[in-house]
Motif scaffolding. Sequence first.
Motif, PDB file in Angstrom:
ATOM      1  N   TRP A 202      26.942 -32.596  49.665  1.00  0.00           N
ATOM      2  CA  TRP A 202      27.851 -33.813  49.988  1.00  0.00           C
ATOM      3  C   TRP A 202      28.326 -34.534  49.149  1.00  0.00           C
ATOM      4  N   ILE A 203      29.652 -34.878  49.269  1.00  0.00           N
ATOM      5  CA  ILE A 203      30.336 -35.572  48.193  1.00  0.00           C
ATOM      6  C   ILE A 203      30.871 -37.026  49.023  1.00  0.00           C
ATOM      7  N   LEU A 204      30.150 -38.049  48.061  1.00  0.00           N
ATOM      8  CA  LEU A 204      30.619 -39.499  48.306  1.00  0.00           C
ATOM      9  C   LEU A 204      31.637 -40.132  47.556  1.00  0.00           C
ATOM     10  N   SER A 205      32.976 -40.227  47.867  1.00  0.00           N
ATOM     11  CA  SER A 205      34.069 -40.724  47.088  1.00  0.00           C
ATOM     12  C   SER A 205      34.278 -42.188  47.308  1.00  0.00           C
ATOM     13  N   SER A 221      43.376 -39.259  47.106  1.00  0.00           N
ATOM     14  CA  SER A 221      42.319 -38.898  47.881  1.00  0.00           C
ATOM     15  C   SER A 221      41.615 -37.617  47.785  1.00  0.00           C
ATOM     16  N   ILE A 222      40.339 -37.769  47.917  1.00  0.00           N
ATOM     17  CA  ILE A 222      39.958 -36.420  48.141  1.00  0.00           C
ATOM     18  C   ILE A 222      39.816 -35.634  49.256  1.00  0.00           C
ATOM     19  N   LEU A 223      40.226 -36.353  50.390  1.00  0.00           N
ATOM     20  CA  LEU A 223      40.404 -35.669  51.410  1.00  0.00           C
ATOM     21  C   LEU A 223      41.802 -34.788  51.688  1.00  0.00           C
ATOM     22  N   VAL A 231      32.755 -31.231  53.440  1.00  0.00           N
ATOM     23  CA  VAL A 231      31.556 -31.881  52.559  1.00  0.00           C
ATOM     24  C   VAL A 231      31.750 -33.401  52.147  1.00  0.00           C
ATOM     25  N   ALA A 232      32.988 -33.964  52.424  1.00  0.00           N
ATOM     26  CA  ALA A 232      33.105 -35.118  51.723  1.00  0.00           C
ATOM     27  C   ALA A 232      33.490 -36.359  52.865  1.00  0.00           C
ATOM     28  N   VAL A 233      33.007 -37.473  52.216  1.00  0.00           N
ATOM     29  CA  VAL A 233      33.411 -38.769  52.960  1.00  0.00           C
ATOM     30  C   VAL A 233      33.976 -39.615  51.925  1.00  0.00           C
ATOM     31  N   ASN A 255      34.089 -36.460  56.667  1.00  0.00           N
ATOM     32  CA  ASN A 255      33.256 -35.597  57.425  1.00  0.00           C
ATOM     33  C   ASN A 255      32.557 -36.322  58.840  1.00  0.00           C
ATOM     34  N   ARG A 256      32.669 -35.862  59.792  1.00  0.00           N
ATOM     35  CA  ARG A 256      32.318 -36.281  61.007  1.00  0.00           C
ATOM     36  C   ARG A 256      30.744 -36.556  61.019  1.00  0.00           C
ATOM     37  N   HIS A 257      30.168 -35.639  60.601  1.00  0.00           N
ATOM     38  CA  HIS A 257      28.845 -35.761  60.353  1.00  0.00           C
ATOM     39  C   HIS A 257      28.006 -36.699  59.613  1.00  0.00           C
ATOM     40  N   LEU A 258      28.747 -37.064  58.496  1.00  0.00           N
ATOM     41  CA  LEU A 258      28.241 -38.138  57.704  1.00  0.00           C
ATOM     42  C   LEU A 258      28.702 -39.485  58.290  1.00  0.00           C
ATOM     43  N   ILE A 259      29.877 -39.332  59.108  1.00  0.00           N
ATOM     44  CA  ILE A 259      30.582 -40.655  59.678  1.00  0.00           C
ATOM     45  C   ILE A 259      29.503 -41.040  60.866  1.00  0.00           C
TER      46      ILE A 259
END
Length: 407
Positions: A202-205, A221-223, A231-233, A255-259
């Motif tokens: 995972w990436i947390l930015s 933005s990384i998005l 992989v990123a939020v 990322n919807r799973h992290l959200i």
Amino acid sequence: MLQTEFYRVKRLPPYVFAEVNAMKARARAAGEDIIDLGMGNPDQPTPQHIVDKLAEAAANPRAHRYSTSRGIPGLRRALAAYYDRRFNVTLDPETEVIATLGSKEGLANLAQAITSPGDIVLAPNPSYPIHAFGFIIAGGSVRHIPCEPDHTFLEALERGVRHSVPKPIAVLLNYPSNPTALVADLDFYGQVVEFCRHHGIWILSDLAYSEIYFNDQPPPSILEVPGAREVAVEFTSLSKSYNMPGWRIGFAAGNRHLIGALTRIKSYLDYGAFTPVQVAATAALNGPQDCVAEVRALYKERRDAMVEAFEQAGWPIPSPPATMFAWAPVPPAFAHLGSLEFSKLLLQEAKVAVSPGVGFGEHGDQHVRIALVENRQRIRQAARNIKAFLSNYDSALEVSERKRAEV
């Protein structure tokens, strides 16, 4: 006997900034004029149209009830609209956006949501403390990597995966960076995304300073990277861009799973920010943006004044390309002291408060962070104080060396 040593508290070191803050408080209590360039606390008022919207919403009794922990729909739509116009990124406000009580709270709660005891994360050093300690509090372990967004970071990322057992679950990014003011481009983000997709990391930015930049290249933005949302939020905040630090409004997007994980854990912890605050934040994002440009121009003026005045004072400081901070090398004559002792000496002798770099990680110990939270006149006064301090120190050093030579 009751246990008073608690597991998570024991994992936290003493708060480095507390010692300087205590000295600052004692000096002010004694009537001394301290020029505070330490805490990154914006000194300007929140734009009036945002305050007016808060007052209007607060006058409605229905807004006094519990809110929703993931943010009112209008606020989530406003953040999605911001990403669309600023980064050309389309987000689903229902599944890919959540409002947080500032980006710091969002990062800490996501760490709680995704971390199992013993999990490893990769975090830059130096970096904003919550990037590492959010995971430490959650029971994880941190492997430090360089903060520079270049080949050294990418090489350290690869080593971190190769030599960590278990494999790291996440990597933290923060560009523009607090405290170093480093910026990253899309090529760098693209390489990180490719690597993390390949290895399942995972990436947390943290993009809290996306609007505080001083050249013609707005931070990306990384998005924006194709495939990043696998992989990123990303965390953003209204604190600096709109002078809203005390309002405590931020966001996570991606990322919807992290959200989804953050949404679920927050549903157990809070009911969200006060609804009128969320309504006002919506007005900030959807309303006129000239106030953001004014904030950017203000920090640029202060940066330029600081770089020029400190250079003339005998303390050259690299000009930061973004953020409201300068990452200043400790002057060579004081390097042996380390950042904490130098910060204390600067406060005592020059009446100027800064943040010791070691508070952002041991690799920051040869720097201090200077926050651009005083006006240009006060910044120039700080430079005059520092010039006198450096001159007196040089004179005292010469006398000391002469006496030593005579002996």
